[in-house]
Design an enzyme around this catalytic site. Structure first.
Site, PDB file in Angstrom:
ATOM      1  NE  ARG A 280      22.403   8.307  24.809  1.00  0.00           N
ATOM      2  CZ  ARG A 280      22.054   7.589  25.888  1.00  0.00           C
ATOM      3  NH1 ARG A 280      22.782   7.692  26.993  1.00  0.00           N
ATOM      4  NH2 ARG A 280      21.014   6.801  25.866  1.00  0.00           N
TER       5      ARG A 280
ATOM      6  CG  ASP B  31      17.819  -1.156  29.191  1.00  0.00           C
ATOM      7  OD1 ASP B  31      18.366  -0.784  28.139  1.00  0.00           O
ATOM      8  OD2 ASP B  31      17.297  -0.371  29.993  1.00  0.00           O
TER       9      ASP B  31
ATOM     10  CE  LYS C 212      18.491   1.502  25.330  1.00  0.00           C
ATOM     11  NZ  LYS C 212      17.530   1.963  26.350  1.00  0.00           N
TER      12      LYS C 212
ATOM     13  NE  ARG D 191      20.814  -1.519  31.250  1.00  0.00           N
ATOM     14  CZ  ARG D 191      20.356  -1.644  32.482  1.00  0.00           C
ATOM     15  NH1 ARG D 191      20.742  -2.675  33.224  1.00  0.00           N
ATOM     16  NH2 ARG D 191      19.517  -0.751  32.992  1.00  0.00           N
TER      17      ARG D 191
ATOM     18  CE  LYS E 283      23.831   5.192  31.849  1.00  0.00           C
ATOM     19  NZ  LYS E 283      23.489   6.588  32.148  1.00  0.00           N
TER      20      LYS E 283
END
Length: 417
Positions: A98, A297, A324, A373, A398
């Protein structure tokens, strides 16, 4: 591990949401910069917050923030101003891919001593803390707000403060505002001086007691359940939220009102946690267009909700989803096909569903891609499908560690295999 989620025929539940991860992480870093001993109250118990708590408490030479992107960005800036300390900041294999070069370049411009241990532009980082001068810094406004927030939070610790000028389009402005608000709660002198410039003066943070409200992002999944439930009398009460919250994701209450879910606050007193009751209104728009540039999000929640309600959509402002925990745009396209919906993307920043269907293929289950998510947003789909399999469901720790327990308390049946 795989969970099979079966939805109840009636949905009547009161849930105590987790504390806000966004506020917890900001408050912890600011608390540490204040030099205080009074930890914020009602801290989130999610993985992302726990790694920051452990790093600040134990102060090891090598700090492993695992998969916590927010922690990586915030701790990079924090460690850069810890005069006289040296640390290596690392994480999971995915974290090592990332990008963090924009933040490192900005900190180096301010005088920070940071080296890449591995691949240029990516963690791990070796950081030697020192007093930084500060001054004027320009960064693109369309980078992750976590980079911007990381820079802002160390502003009061810089000798000359920080003048941060954001060039081009500014995305996720509510997250920047949340950072400034939390900084001011701890006594910082920080504000927008014009539409694109933020002034942070070299006024130290002050120790104080601080209570963290609950998480509006976590609330989104309960709104989704009410919207998708086949129970016309579905009612969910969510505890610990605030009317007029500074959390950007609190905008979800307005978007869900377009999808037939109304919100009633027990109290509208500013700054006071209260209970929000969710019920069906019976009215739903035939199509939804929305720009998620300020709240990316929420995208997964609304992609799943709209498709299962048969509401075509066009969602914009999703460019940050590519970097993400996973490439959320590709993950959503893949897993929505398993549910029987053909979602397409445009310019790596928009998602469109115009009503096109395909043959569902749910035997394999919904993959979660190490992304909390994905699990959180797809599980409520069971309200429409009857049951649904979620692969690697433990990823919810998380941000919402008690999610599966909370669903069980709401009469969902969860079978492990």
């Amino acid at each position: 591990m795989q969970y099979t989620i079966t939805a109840p025929s009636h949905l009547q539940h009161t849930a105590k949401l987790p504390a806000s991860k966004s506020i917890s992480n900001r408050a912890l870093v600011i608390h540490a910069l204040s030099g205080g001993n009074i930890l914020p109250e009602n801290l989130s118990n999610c993985d992302d917050t726990e790694v920051i708590i452990a790093a600040l408490k134990d102060n090891p030479y090598e700090i492993n923030i695992k998969a916590a992107g927010t922690a990586m960005r915030f701790m990079t800036a924090f460690l850069a101003v810890k005069d006289g300390e040296e640390h290596v900041l690392t994480g999971t294999e995915r974290m090592k891919h990332r990008p963090i070069g924009i933040l490192v370049d900005a900190l180096r411009f301010l005088g920070a001593d940071i080296d890449y241990v591995g691949e240029e532009g990516f963690p791990p980082l070796r950081i030697r803390g020192k007093q930084l001068e500060g001054g004027l810094l320009e960064v693109p406004g369309n980078i992750s707000s976590q980079y911007i927030s990381a820079l802002l939070m160390i502003g009061p610790a810089l000798h000359d403060g920080l003048t941060l000028r954001l060039t081009g389009d500014i995305i996720s402005r509510p997250y920047i505002d949340l950072t400034l608000w939390t900084m001011r709660e701890y006594g910082a002198d920080a504000e927008w001086s014009d539409f694109e410039t933020i002034e942070v003066r070299p006024k130290p943070y002050q120790e104080r007691t601080y209570y963290i409200e609950n998480d509006w992002s976590g609330a989104s999944y309960w709104y989704e359940m009410v919207a998708l439930s086949r129970d016309p009398e579905a009612t969910v009460r969510l505890e610990g939220l605030m009317d007029g919250s500074k959390q950007g994701d609190s905008s979800l209450r307005y978007i869900f009102s377009l999808l037939g879910v109304k919100s009633q606050f027990a109290s509208t007193q500013q700054g006071v946690p209260t209970t929000v009751t969710l019920r069906r209104s019976g009215r739903c728009v035939p199509r939804l267009e929305y720009d998620f540039v300020n709240s990316p999000d929420l995208a997964q929640t609304f992609v799943v909700t709209c498709a299962l309600l048969n509401v075509p959509f066009h969602f914009r402002g999703l460019s940050t989803l590519k970097i993400k925990e996973t490439d959320r745009i590709e993950a959503l396209k893949t897993e929505m096909r398993r549910l029987g919906f053909v979602v397409r993307d445009v310019n790596d920043s928009e998602l469109i569903w115009d009503g096109e269907r395909c043959e569902p293929d749910m035997e394999h289950g919904i993959d979660t891609y190490e992304d909390h998510r994905m699990a959180l947003a797809f599980a409520p789909a069971a309200c429409q499908t009857g049951s649904l399999r979620i692969n690697n469901p433990q990823v919810v720790t998380k941000s919402y560690p008690n999610y599966w327990d909370d669903l069980t308390s709401a009469a969902f049946t969860i079978q492990q295999s």
